[in-house]
Design an enzyme around this catalytic site. Structure first.
Site, PDB file in Angstrom:
ATOM      1  N   ASP A  71      72.340  21.000  76.089  1.00 22.69           N
ATOM      2  CA  ASP A  71      71.906  20.268  77.276  1.00 22.69           C
ATOM      3  C   ASP A  71      72.716  19.006  77.536  1.00 22.69           C
ATOM      4  O   ASP A  71      72.624  18.430  78.620  1.00 22.69           O
ATOM      5  CB  ASP A  71      70.423  19.883  77.140  1.00 22.69           C
ATOM      6  N   HIS A  76      68.897  19.264  67.180  1.00 21.91           N
ATOM      7  CA  HIS A  76      68.439  20.629  67.412  1.00 21.91           C
ATOM      8  C   HIS A  76      67.712  21.099  66.160  1.00 21.91           C
ATOM      9  O   HIS A  76      68.108  20.755  65.052  1.00 21.91           O
ATOM     10  CB  HIS A  76      69.646  21.536  67.699  1.00 21.91           C
TER      11      HIS A  76
HETATM   12  N1  ACO Z   1      67.568  10.847  68.845  1.00 25.66           N
HETATM   13  C1  ACO Z   1      67.241  10.081  67.786  1.00 25.66           C
HETATM   14  N2  ACO Z   1      66.687  10.545  66.655  1.00 25.66           N
HETATM   15  C2  ACO Z   1      66.461  11.861  66.573  1.00 25.66           C
HETATM   16  C3  ACO Z   1      66.768  12.732  67.640  1.00 25.66           C
HETATM   17  C4  ACO Z   1      67.344  12.181  68.802  1.00 25.66           C
HETATM   18  N3  ACO Z   1      67.673  12.965  69.855  1.00 25.66           N
HETATM   19  N4  ACO Z   1      66.425  13.997  67.308  1.00 25.66           N
HETATM   20  C5  ACO Z   1      65.907  13.923  66.085  1.00 25.66           C
HETATM   21  N5  ACO Z   1      65.928  12.637  65.634  1.00 25.66           N
HETATM   22  C6  ACO Z   1      65.505  12.171  64.299  1.00 25.66           C
HETATM   23  C7  ACO Z   1      63.993  12.091  64.222  1.00 25.66           C
HETATM   24  O1  ACO Z   1      63.513  10.829  64.614  1.00 25.66           O
HETATM   25  C8  ACO Z   1      63.760  12.385  62.760  1.00 25.66           C
HETATM   26  O2  ACO Z   1      64.067  11.215  62.029  1.00 25.66           O
HETATM   27  P1  ACO Z   1      63.331  10.889  60.608  1.00 25.66           P
HETATM   28  O3  ACO Z   1      63.512  12.108  59.747  1.00 25.66           O
HETATM   29  O4  ACO Z   1      64.064   9.671  60.120  1.00 25.66           O
HETATM   30  O5  ACO Z   1      61.891  10.646  60.971  1.00 25.66           O
HETATM   31  C9  ACO Z   1      64.837  13.416  62.423  1.00 25.66           C
HETATM   32  O6  ACO Z   1      65.905  13.181  63.363  1.00 25.66           O
HETATM   33  C10 ACO Z   1      64.366  14.854  62.560  1.00 25.66           C
HETATM   34  O7  ACO Z   1      63.790  15.010  63.832  1.00 25.66           O
HETATM   35  P2  ACO Z   1      62.701  16.092  64.180  1.00 25.66           P
HETATM   36  O8  ACO Z   1      62.107  15.779  65.510  1.00 25.66           O
HETATM   37  O9  ACO Z   1      61.782  16.266  63.023  1.00 25.66           O
HETATM   38  O10 ACO Z   1      63.598  17.393  64.259  1.00 25.66           O
HETATM   39  P3  ACO Z   1      63.232  18.676  65.041  1.00 25.66           P
HETATM   40  O11 ACO Z   1      64.068  19.748  64.449  1.00 25.66           O
HETATM   41  O12 ACO Z   1      61.771  18.883  65.088  1.00 25.66           O
HETATM   42  O13 ACO Z   1      63.704  18.272  66.523  1.00 25.66           O
HETATM   43  C11 ACO Z   1      64.502  18.244  68.701  1.00 25.66           C
HETATM   44  C12 ACO Z   1      64.564  18.930  67.324  1.00 25.66           C
HETATM   45  C13 ACO Z   1      63.072  18.323  69.265  1.00 25.66           C
HETATM   46  C14 ACO Z   1      65.442  19.018  69.629  1.00 25.66           C
HETATM   47  C15 ACO Z   1      64.933  16.756  68.573  1.00 25.66           C
HETATM   48  O14 ACO Z   1      66.220  16.679  68.000  1.00 25.66           O
HETATM   49  C16 ACO Z   1      64.892  16.018  69.907  1.00 25.66           C
HETATM   50  O15 ACO Z   1      63.845  15.518  70.289  1.00 25.66           O
HETATM   51  N6  ACO Z   1      66.068  15.948  70.644  1.00 25.66           N
HETATM   52  C17 ACO Z   1      66.090  15.336  71.964  1.00 25.66           C
HETATM   53  C18 ACO Z   1      65.581  16.336  73.011  1.00 25.66           C
HETATM   54  C19 ACO Z   1      66.578  17.443  73.281  1.00 25.66           C
HETATM   55  O16 ACO Z   1      67.768  17.225  73.463  1.00 25.66           O
HETATM   56  N7  ACO Z   1      66.064  18.692  73.352  1.00 25.66           N
HETATM   57  C20 ACO Z   1      66.863  19.890  73.667  1.00 25.66           C
HETATM   58  C21 ACO Z   1      66.961  20.787  72.472  1.00 25.66           C
HETATM   59  S1  ACO Z   1      68.067  22.099  72.794  1.00 25.66           S
HETATM   60  C22 ACO Z   1      67.187  23.155  73.749  1.00 25.66           C
HETATM   61  O17 ACO Z   1      66.008  23.248  73.747  1.00 25.66           O
HETATM   62  C23 ACO Z   1      67.999  24.051  74.563  1.00 25.66           C
END
Ligand code: ACO
Length: 425
Positions: A360, A303
């Site tokens: 979620d 998140h």
């Molecule tokens: N699985 C694996 N790796 C992940 C995940 C994941 N679900 N989420 C983040 N990471 C990793 C990224 O690859 C990144 O790694 P790095 O720094 O080594 O390159 C690091 O964690 C940071 O990720 P970002 O995408 O930069 O973080 P951000 O804050 O932008 O992302 C997000 C948040 C989009 C929710 C992300 O965690 C994700 O894609 N999760 C899966 C989708 C999801 O569940 N969305 C629902 C969110 S809750 C809602 O909207 C109600």
């Protein structure tokens, strides 16, 4: 403590004022930065940028806190209803009995959808995603319900119409997508009971309302009611800042929520758990999610704001367990979810990246137990988020610091060059 920060740039010093929120968070006010220094800030994804001051929702992602108008979400989930929480979000305080009764009467009065809209519904291809339909239909509401002259009346009626009709429209889209008769709202049913009845009642098989299912839906919607400046809420505020009508702004929010990185994640989680259940090898899929060269991610993990367990996920997990027990259902996907969570929470990658289950992760299990089809999950999220979008839109309209949203950019394209006629290229 100073009430400004000092910025030194090209030998000159500038003072940027600090703004303190009621929970101690502090922001640097850069609203005069460009005017005074010629500089702009660069913050992709706005991760460090406050776009407004807001008195609606407080989130502390480090401590796992979520409060609506100051009230912890745990208390609302346990003791409130979605209708009462919607009133709280939009009006700033819990309703008195009289206010709640009046609100219920208004929601009931506005629950029907213009009959001509049914023709629209019937024209969408059966395979259309309900989120696309909902976004289009909410935008179309302005054409069916033109603007009133009195601004206050216009806002109050539009807000009530939206809260009531979106629920009817969501159920209608489901019924029509299945080729079934539309079920109309009933004045004797509560907000959530009415929705369930419109979804599942049929002339040949009357729907029996179960108080546990009604409670579960109330909790689901309350947990989704607002989450400060998330992607869809930001979309509502940005689009609303052009002073479009509320229907258009909410339609933009629905479109943003559809994305799998945002509200669409609840559907994506179930698809992922189903695949894992077929596949069997959870460890291999966790390894894929950790592989930098593979775009695969664990849906329902991570998140932007929570760097600890999402408080909504905690409530949702508990509810999934209780609901399945009460309904005497077993869902193999809940077992996969628990197993996956246990693996991920022990894994160094997920620990170091602060990746915990988000709201979620367990919400799809709850929705499945209620009987909601997977492609309607995000629509349910949209119904839940509606009071938050409305409250945020209203707040932005009344904000003395309101401005048309128009970010800047750092241009990195070609410098000036001459047009080349096509025969010379
Ligand atoms: N699985 C694996 N790796 C992940 C995940 C994941 N679900 N989420 C983040 N990471 C990793 C990224 O690859 C990144 O790694 P790095 O720094 O080594 O390159 C690091 O964690 C940071 O990720 P970002 O995408 O930069 O973080 P951000 O804050 O932008 O992302 C997000 C948040 C989009 C929710 C992300 O965690 C994700 O894609 N999760 C899966 C989708 C999801 O569940 N969305 C629902 C969110 S809750 C809602 O909207 C109600």
């Amino acid at each position: 403590m100073d009430d400004y920060v000092r910025l030194t740039y090209r030998g000159r010093e500038f003072r940027l004022p600090l703004v303190a929120g009621s929970e101690g968070e502090t922001a640097v006010d850069i609203s005069r930065l460009r005017q005074e220094t010629g500089l702009i800030t660069l913050d992709p994804g706005f991760a460090n940028t406050g776009s407004c001051s807001s008195a609606i929702t407080f989130v502390d992602g480090e401590r796992g806190i979520l409060r609506y108008r100051g009230i912890p979400v745990e208390q609302l989930a346990e003791r409130s209803t979605f209708k009462e929480t919607a009133f709280l979000m939009i009006n700033g305080a819990l309703p008195t009995q009289k206010e709640l009764t009046r609100f219920s009467v208004l929601l009931n009065d506005h629950s029907l959808v213009h009959e001509d809209m049914k023709i629209f519904y019937q024209s969408f291809p059966r395979s259309s995603h309900p989120m696309g339909i909902l976004s289009a239909m909410v935008n179309a509401l302005r054409s069916f319900y033109p603007e009133l002259q009195n601004l206050e009346e216009e806002i109050n009626i539009t807000v009530t119409r939206l809260l009531s009709k979106v629920r009817t429209m969501a159920a209608m889209s489901y019924k029509i997508s299945r080729g079934h008769t539309v079920v109309y709202p009933r004045s004797d049913l509560t907000y959530c009971a009415n929705f369930l009845n419109m979804m599942f009642d049929s002339p040949v098989k009357p729907y029996e309302l179960d108080p546990d299912v009604v409670k579960a839906l109330n909790v689901f919607l309350i947990l989704h009611a607002d989450h400060e400046q998330n992607c869809s809420t930001a979309a509502v505020r940005v689009v609303g800042s052009a002073r479009v009508n509320l229907y258009a702004a909410i339609s933009a929010g629905i479109a943003a929520l559809w994305g799998p990185l945002h509200g669409g994640a609840n559907q994506a989680v179930i698809e992922m758990l189903a695949e894992m259940s077929r596949h069997g090898n959870l460890a291999a899929m966790v390894a894929r999610a950790k592989d930098k060269n593979d775009p695969y991610r664990l849906m329902g993990f991570g998140h932007r704001v929570y760097k600890t367990y999402d408080p909504r996920a905690r409530i949702m997990k508990q509810m999934a367990h209780v609901l399945l027990e009460k309904l005497r259902l077993s869902d193999p996907l809940l077992d996969v979810a628990r197993e996956l969570e246990a693996i991920a929470l022990k894994d160094d990658y997920f620990v170091e990246h602060h990746l915990y289950p988000n709201v979620d992760f367990y919400s799809g299990i709850v929705l499945r137990a209620i009987g909601i089809p997977t492609n309607m999950f995000t629509v349910l999220f949209a119904i839940g988020r509606l009071p938050g979008w409305i409250a945020q839109w209203k707040e932005s309209m009344d904000d003395p610091a309101w401005k048309l949203c128009r970010p800047r950019q750092v241009y990195c394209g070609p410098r000036e060059r001459d047009y080349v006629p096509i025969e010379e290229r």
